[in-house]
Write a protein that holds these residues in place. Sequence first.
Motif, mmCIF file in Angstrom:
data_model
loop_
_atom_site.group_PDB
_atom_site.id
_atom_site.type_symbol
_atom_site.label_atom_id
_atom_site.label_comp_id
_atom_site.label_asym_id
_atom_site.label_seq_id
_atom_site.Cartn_x
_atom_site.Cartn_y
_atom_site.Cartn_z
ATOM 1 N N ARG A 184 -3.330 15.874 2.742
ATOM 2 C CA ARG A 184 -4.600 15.321 3.218
ATOM 3 C C ARG A 184 -5.157 14.286 2.238
ATOM 4 O O ARG A 184 -5.565 13.197 2.636
ATOM 5 N N ARG A 185 -5.163 14.651 0.973
ATOM 6 C CA ARG A 185 -5.749 13.736 -0.017
ATOM 7 C C ARG A 185 -4.911 12.473 -0.181
ATOM 8 O O ARG A 185 -5.442 11.391 -0.438
ATOM 9 N N SER A 186 -3.594 12.597 -0.044
ATOM 10 C CA SER A 186 -2.730 11.421 -0.141
ATOM 11 C C SER A 186 -3.031 10.436 0.988
ATOM 12 O O SER A 186 -3.165 9.227 0.767
ATOM 13 N N ALA A 187 -3.131 10.966 2.213
ATOM 14 C CA ALA A 187 -3.459 10.112 3.352
ATOM 15 C C ALA A 187 -4.855 9.527 3.206
ATOM 16 O O ALA A 187 -5.095 8.363 3.548
ATOM 17 N N GLN A 188 -5.767 10.320 2.695
ATOM 18 C CA GLN A 188 -7.140 9.858 2.497
ATOM 19 C C GLN A 188 -7.183 8.682 1.523
ATOM 20 O O GLN A 188 -7.874 7.681 1.762
ATOM 21 N N LEU A 189 -6.431 8.792 0.424
ATOM 22 C CA LEU A 189 -6.359 7.703 -0.546
ATOM 23 C C LEU A 189 -5.780 6.440 0.085
ATOM 24 O O LEU A 189 -6.303 5.339 -0.094
ATOM 25 N N LEU A 220 -8.120 2.475 -6.982
ATOM 26 C CA LEU A 220 -8.017 3.848 -6.475
ATOM 27 C C LEU A 220 -7.473 4.763 -7.570
ATOM 28 O O LEU A 220 -6.449 4.479 -8.179
ATOM 29 N N GLU A 221 -8.163 5.847 -7.821
ATOM 30 C CA GLU A 221 -7.787 6.770 -8.895
ATOM 31 C C GLU A 221 -6.849 7.856 -8.388
ATOM 32 O O GLU A 221 -7.015 8.379 -7.280
ATOM 33 N N SER A 222 -5.866 8.216 -9.209
ATOM 34 C CA SER A 222 -4.990 9.336 -8.888
ATOM 35 C C SER A 222 -5.767 10.644 -8.914
ATOM 36 O O SER A 222 -6.799 10.758 -9.574
ATOM 37 N N VAL A 223 -5.262 11.629 -8.180
ATOM 38 C CA VAL A 223 -5.933 12.920 -8.041
ATOM 39 C C VAL A 223 -5.004 14.025 -8.536
ATOM 40 O O VAL A 223 -3.803 14.016 -8.222
ATOM 41 N N SER A 224 -5.547 14.957 -9.313
ATOM 42 C CA SER A 224 -4.788 16.127 -9.764
ATOM 43 C C SER A 224 -5.513 17.372 -9.286
ATOM 44 O O SER A 224 -6.644 17.640 -9.701
ATOM 45 N N LEU A 225 -4.878 18.127 -8.406
ATOM 46 C CA LEU A 225 -5.519 19.278 -7.774
ATOM 47 C C LEU A 225 -5.273 20.553 -8.582
ATOM 48 O O LEU A 225 -4.199 20.739 -9.152
ATOM 49 N N PRO A 226 -6.259 21.449 -8.629
ATOM 50 C CA PRO A 226 -6.106 22.692 -9.402
ATOM 51 C C PRO A 226 -5.107 23.645 -8.759
ATOM 52 O O PRO A 226 -4.823 23.570 -7.557
ATOM 53 N N VAL A 227 -4.567 24.535 -9.568
ATOM 54 C CA VAL A 227 -3.639 25.565 -9.099
ATOM 55 C C VAL A 227 -4.192 26.935 -9.474
ATOM 56 O O VAL A 227 -5.176 27.047 -10.207
ATOM 57 N N PRO A 275 0.828 -1.215 0.000
ATOM 58 C CA PRO A 275 0.000 0.000 0.000
ATOM 59 C C PRO A 275 0.863 1.266 0.000
ATOM 60 O O PRO A 275 1.438 1.636 1.020
ATOM 61 N N ILE A 276 0.958 1.914 -1.148
ATOM 62 C CA ILE A 276 1.752 3.131 -1.302
ATOM 63 C C ILE A 276 0.943 4.154 -2.074
ATOM 64 O O ILE A 276 0.257 3.818 -3.046
ATOM 65 N N VAL A 277 1.027 5.412 -1.656
ATOM 66 C CA VAL A 277 0.469 6.533 -2.408
ATOM 67 C C VAL A 277 1.583 7.546 -2.622
ATOM 68 O O VAL A 277 2.344 7.850 -1.698
ATOM 69 N N LEU A 278 1.704 8.054 -3.840
ATOM 70 C CA LEU A 278 2.701 9.070 -4.161
ATOM 71 C C LEU A 278 2.109 10.453 -3.922
ATOM 72 O O LEU A 278 1.032 10.763 -4.425
ATOM 73 N N ALA A 279 2.812 11.273 -3.167
ATOM 74 C CA ALA A 279 2.353 12.635 -2.887
ATOM 75 C C ALA A 279 3.241 13.640 -3.601
ATOM 76 O O ALA A 279 4.468 13.532 -3.554
ATOM 77 N N ASP A 280 2.622 14.589 -4.290
ATOM 78 C CA ASP A 280 3.306 15.711 -4.932
ATOM 79 C C ASP A 280 3.942 15.364 -6.266
ATOM 80 O O ASP A 280 3.894 16.156 -7.200
#
Length: 344
Positions: A301-306, A319-326, A150-155
Amino acid sequence: MTDAIPKPWTMQQIAAAAGVSVTTVSHTLSGKRPVNPETALRIRRIIEEFGYVPDAGARRLKSGRSRMIGLAVPDISHWYFGRIARGVEEMANEADYGLIICSTSNSDPRREKRYFNLLRTRSIEGLVYTASREISPTDELMKISASASPIVLADEDIAELPGVPSVTSTNLSGAQELGRHLRELGHTRAVIIAGFAGLHSTVQRVAGIRESFPNALALHGDFEMQSGYDLVSDLLAHETKFTALFACNDIMAIGAMRRLREEGLRVPEDVSVVGFDDVDMASVVTPGLTTVRQDMLEIGRRSAQLLIAGLEAGSMAGLESVSLPVELIVRGTTGPAPRFATVV
């Protein structure tokens, strides 16, 4: 000599003081089964007075879970990664998970192996990983991700790990906005002070700027202030012509501004400078730095949530990757292109 801090009571002591069974205390704490309200109130008052800390080892033996997750960042002292860490911690706390924060010293392989072993031994149930460099097929991250850990990449997204979910910002669109902003001000000669060449964010930000400035020269640094300073020194030493400078993060942009001022060049009258991230310093330097704001706290937050969603479901599959707006933030470091470029 100061008095020793008293140890919190055990569940057995709480039960004895309340005149109930250990099972009743357990049900009061977990809420899984109803307990007489007066009894529950008495138990909670005793806990409040004497304290109680669940035995993590016993809970792990009973459930087979540690309810601990890890966060690996290149440098926890860095403002940028500190914000991500805060977001991960907030989400972990909300979901009643413990958190171990691991500083990898800019992805040092020996340190990373030590932290990945926590995942292998189930000391932690999952890991939020933040990269600071590109990885190779021999890296521990490649090996452990291949085992469906179980790994999630952040940033940072990592192309070599296509099945691992990530939470990133829309780096390409943010850089595109900066490029259009500089073009609208009349700039035609731009240079790029980029981050590590293999990072997804670097590739995306350089590509975004080059949509407006296809011939922009790109020099690669390490995201630190001294790197921005040194790269501008190289540009000046080679008499490179430019009226706009894009730095892949705000810290390098601020280092670049310092070197430009030492050369007698005004920002933005002679050179317009833009960054990326919107760190706290970007709004207090003079002039204020034009940049792209991304929400590092929300990335955490979203990384931990995933990650927690995958752990609760028993699988990271689907689980789908997330791309946050800037958001483009225009401040004082950008202005109209000078009519006559003398030194730059």
